[in-house]
Enzyme design. Structure first.
Site, PDB file in Angstrom:
ATOM      1  N   TYR A 141       0.731  -1.246  -0.095  1.00 11.59           N
ATOM      2  CA  TYR A 141      -0.030   0.010  -0.020  1.00 11.59           C
ATOM      3  C   TYR A 141       0.899   1.205  -0.024  1.00 11.59           C
ATOM      4  O   TYR A 141       0.424   2.391   0.019  1.00 11.59           O
ATOM      5  CB  TYR A 141      -0.997  -0.002   1.213  1.00 11.59           C
ATOM      6  CG  TYR A 141      -2.114   0.919   1.065  1.00 11.59           C
ATOM      7  CD1 TYR A 141      -3.354   0.375   0.212  1.00 11.59           C
ATOM      8  CD2 TYR A 141      -2.182   2.052   1.549  1.00 11.59           C
ATOM      9  CE1 TYR A 141      -4.517   1.068   0.110  1.00 11.59           C
ATOM     10  CE2 TYR A 141      -3.374   2.876   1.558  1.00 11.59           C
ATOM     11  CZ  TYR A 141      -4.428   2.460   0.831  1.00 11.59           C
ATOM     12  OH  TYR A 141      -5.513   3.214   0.570  1.00 11.59           O
TER      13      TYR A 141
ATOM     14  N   LYS B 172      -1.857   9.317   0.048  1.00  9.12           N
ATOM     15  CA  LYS B 172      -3.067   9.744   1.189  1.00  9.12           C
ATOM     16  C   LYS B 172      -2.448  10.967   2.178  1.00  9.12           C
ATOM     17  O   LYS B 172      -3.288  11.721   2.455  1.00  9.12           O
ATOM     18  CB  LYS B 172      -3.771   8.533   1.751  1.00  9.12           C
ATOM     19  CG  LYS B 172      -4.772   8.096   0.583  1.00  9.12           C
ATOM     20  CD  LYS B 172      -5.623   8.592  -0.149  1.00  9.12           C
ATOM     21  CE  LYS B 172      -6.780   7.708  -0.840  1.00  9.12           C
ATOM     22  NZ  LYS B 172      -7.687   8.285  -1.349  1.00  9.12           N
TER      23      LYS B 172
END
Length: 285
Positions: free
Chosen positions: A153, A160
């Site tokens: 991720y 993010k």
């Protein structure tokens, strides 16, 4: 038109043909908002959202735009300006990235993730502010990968995290214009995106290994996330800006040793734990 808090307001939500974006769009329509429904390829689903908005008494348009492309972003906001003449809410919901170990990321993986997740939000916010002459609200969707590390991720999680930093800077610069800027940081949410991620070969079982670690022991729903975004658009949140609201069932506040992994009563050495506690206190000075 509904007399809800969003009556007479115009909302542009990227990636709003499905998932969280769709749930939010339909809820805002019920509150009286007019919608700019953005989609990349799901024209039929976007049309359904517009139809539902109109059935609720509002207005809506569906606009195809790939958020990786600055020219298409410009066209998206131009369509909003032409149709409605203003904007009150901008929600950056569309996201995409590659799920790979860091050592396997290629240059195009990095470039496309930046374009889709970071650049698109910044360019969108710039255009949104131009249409918010009476103030407004900007919200972006983040994830717990921005504050925690987990397999494959890194590319999206780092993006993010960058979004949450942009939120803080925008909140300060746009406050004099009457514009609040916030993020909603979602945990494991039951959606197409979550299903896709956990179907990657080698990922631990969501039901057996992952959900038991969450204090609430379940996935969140797209409605729970959309409701939080909606709160940040409401007058009730008028003094909240520059923040990241976490919606994760307590996932980000736990750490090993996990509560569910302990066995038997938790007592330090000593007859009733008191002696062990005294020893620990002494060791601490």
């Amino acid at each position: 038109m509904s007399g809800g808090f969003a009556a007479g307001r115009v909302a542009l939500i990227t990636g709003s043909s499905r998932g969280i974006g769709r749930e939010l769009a339909l809820s805002l329509a019920a509150q009286g908002a007019s919608l700019v429904v953005n989609y990349k390829s799901n024209a039929d689903l976007a049309a359904e959202v517009v139809a539902a908005a109109e059935q609720a008494g509002g207005r809506g348009i569906a606009v195809q735009a790939d958020m990786e492309d600055p020219e298409q972003i410009e066209a998206l906001f131009a369509a909003a300006a032409e149709e409605f003449g203003k904007l009150d809410y901008f929600v950056g919901n569309a996201a995409a990235s590659s799920f790979k170990p860091i050592a396997e990321l290629k240059v195009h993986n990095l470039d496309r993730s930046y374009a889709m997740n970071i650049r698109a939000f910044v360019l969108g916010a710039q255009r949104a502010v131009e249409l918010m002459s009476d103030g407004g609200r900007i919200v972006t969707l983040s994830s717990y990968g921005s504050i925690r590390a987990y397999p494959t991720y890194a590319n999206l999680g780092a993006a993010k995290a960058a979004l949450e930093a942009w939120v803080r800077y925008m909140a300060v610069e746009f406050a004099p214009l009457g514009i609040n800027v916030n993020a909603v940081n979602g945990g494991i949410i039951e959606s197409d995106s979550s299903a896709y991620f956990y179907e990657v070969e080698g990922m631990p079982s969501l039901e057996e290994k992952v959900l038991p670690k969450i204090p609430m022991a379940r996935q969140g729903t797209v409605k729970e996330v959309a409701d939080t975004v909606e709160f940040l658009l409401e007058p009730r949140s008028s003094y909240i800006t520059g923040q990241s609201l976490v919606v994760d069932g307590g996932l980000s506040v736990v750490a090993p040793p996990f509560f569910e992994d302990v066995g038997g009563p938790l007592r330090l050495p000593g007859r009733d734990g008191a002696e062990g506690q005294d020893a620990a206190a002494a060791a601490d000075g």
